[in-house]
Design a protein around this motif. Structure first.
Motif, short mmCIF file in Angstrom:
data_model
loop_
_atom_site.label_atom_id
_atom_site.label_comp_id
_atom_site.label_asym_id
_atom_site.label_seq_id
_atom_site.Cartn_x
_atom_site.Cartn_y
_atom_site.Cartn_z
N ALA A 1 -8.84 -1.10 7.05
CA ALA A 1 -8.49 0.18 6.93
C ALA A 1 -7.38 0.84 7.68
O ALA A 1 -6.23 1.29 7.21
CB ALA A 1 -9.38 1.16 7.02
N ASP A 2 -7.59 0.47 9.02
CA ASP A 2 -6.37 0.84 9.81
C ASP A 2 -5.23 -0.11 9.73
O ASP A 2 -4.10 0.60 9.98
CB ASP A 2 -7.02 0.76 11.45
N LEU A 3 -5.26 -1.44 9.38
CA LEU A 3 -4.35 -2.08 9.19
C LEU A 3 -3.22 -1.59 8.03
O LEU A 3 -2.00 -1.45 8.40
CB LEU A 3 -4.65 -3.47 8.75
N ARG A 4 -4.09 -1.15 7.02
CA ARG A 4 -3.21 -1.01 5.91
C ARG A 4 -2.31 0.44 6.23
O ARG A 4 -1.48 0.67 5.58
CB ARG A 4 -3.97 -0.76 4.65
N ARG A 5 -2.92 1.22 6.82
CA ARG A 5 -2.57 2.45 7.50
C ARG A 5 -1.27 2.57 8.32
O ARG A 5 -0.19 3.17 8.41
CB ARG A 5 -3.45 3.47 8.12
N THR A 6 -1.12 1.53 9.07
CA THR A 6 -0.33 1.15 10.40
C THR A 6 0.75 0.06 9.86
O THR A 6 1.77 0.10 10.81
CB THR A 6 -0.89 1.11 11.51
N VAL A 7 0.51 -0.82 9.26
CA VAL A 7 1.36 -2.12 9.05
C VAL A 7 2.62 -1.80 8.31
O VAL A 7 2.66 -1.10 7.56
CB VAL A 7 0.46 -3.27 8.56
#
Length: 378
Positions: free
Chosen positions: A196-202
């Motif tokens: 979830a954090d990956l998709r938010r920040t990548v």
């Protein structure tokens, strides 16, 4: 989802070299190592960010240090894997996915080597959309992913783990000091994040961008067309300057390759001079006294005949080059990002960031994918 092969690897090497803005490490060595792994029968799978589950454990892996060290001492190749294993041991959990910290230079290829060795998928994206010299300068840190726990490993697989540090700036200071003691180059594994954090920040689809960029250059060479025009068509960039390198000042300081490149104008730029300051990566381009481009926009040197990327550790007197300007990803243009990767963060207090026109190639690919998804019947 797609699988890496030798042909795609060759294209990604060129594309990542251009997107590296002079840094990220020389991609040639990374290509040789990954190619050897592919020939041994190992596989590398690239997956889109939206396919990563929310509860996945995604780890960014790559190399830390000055690009000039790669000329003086060839990397072992599996240093980031040793760092990953140390981080996993600290977390008590295995990684499920890998993601490049930066799509520039060798650091675009090192995660693929780790993926081949560890049988893990690589996410189609990264934290910079280019290369930057310092750890806090990625979208993971900028948008709130904790920098630690983190791990470093040297060519002897000596490992240092940072269980907790206050922030990414502190990790940069400590990890840089350790990297210097490791001989100026180390493999890293950090940060670790959820899907979830990956998709938010990548920054999405930058591996695909590097692939398309390299393919366009190689196709233009085969068809005897202008490879620089082909590169610009993919990146949405422009030509900033054409000329001959007449001077290079380069020094290793505090773990960074720092210096200045001076380029004497040719063709329509004859009579002018371009000066590029770099800290591992190209930071600012001034034509005479006018700023043409500055971070976070990409300033890329390529050979004027082949569009082969010219990195800061190999640029030398006499090279005929074209300087490209490529617009930065949208995630690097926000006020919170510019505070970390804008000109003031690199010591240019009086320079105002004026974005180059156009849309970054990875953002364009993401828009294409969203449009395709909307057109599909549900």
């Amino acid at each position: 989802m797609w699988e890496l092969d030798e042909e795609k690897l060759e294209a990604i090497t060129i594309g990542a070299g251009i997107l590296g803005t002079g840094g990220g490490g020389n991609p040639y060595y990374g290509k040789l190592y990954v190619r050897r792994l592919l020939r041994q029968g190992r596989r590398v799978t690239i997956v889109p960010p939206e396919d990563v589950p929310d509860d996945a454990l995604v780890v960014s892996v790559g190399g830390m240090g000055a690009p000039t060290i790669g000329i003086e001492r060839i990397h072992r190749g599996d240093e980031p894997l040793a760092a990953l294993r140390a981080l996993e041991a600290h977390l008590g959990r295995r990684a499920t996915h890998l993601v490049p910290g930066e799509i520039g230079g060798a650091n675009a290829l090192r995660p693929m080597a780790v993926a081949a060795l560890a049988d893990l998928p690589v996410v189609d994206g990264d934290g910079m959309g280019r290369a930057f010299p310092e750890l806090q300068m990625d979208t993971f840190a900028i948008y709130g992913v904790p920098a630690t726990p983190a791990a470093l490993a040297d060519i002897f697989h000596n490992v240092v783990v940072f269980p907790w540090l206050q922030d990414a700036v502190t990790l940069e200071r400590y990890a840089r000091a350790v990297t210097v003691q490791m001989g100026g180059a180390a493999g890293f594994a950090f940060p670790a994040m959820s899907g979830a954090d990956l998709r938010r920040t990548v920054i999405p689809y930058t591996v695909t961008l590097a692939l398309r960029l390299g393919e366009a250059v190689l196709r233009a060479r085969r068809e005897h067309r202008d490879p620089i025009a082909a590169a610009l068509a993919v990146t949405g960039g422009c030509v900033l300057f054409r000329g001959k390198v007449v001077d290079v000042e380069r020094r290793l300081a505090a773990g960074f390759a720092r210096g200045v490149v001076r380029i004497e104008g040719l063709d329509e730029d004859r009579g002018s001079e371009l000066r590029i300051d770099f800290q591992n990566e190209n930071l600012i381009a001034r034509r005479d006294s006018e700023v043409l481009a500055v971070v976070p926009d990409l300033i890329c040197l390529v050979d004027r005949e082949t569009a082969e990327p010219v990195t800061t550790e190999v640029v030398r007197y006499g090279l005929r080059v074209v300087v490209l300007g490529i617009p930065a990803p949208m995630l690097l243009r926000t006020p919170e990002a510019l505070a970390v990767v804008g000109p003031q963060a690199f010591g240019y207090p009086d320079v105002v960031y004026r974005p180059l026109p156009g849309l970054y190639g990875g953002d364009r690919i993401a828009a294409e994918r969203r449009a395709d998804a909307l057109r599909k019947p549900h």
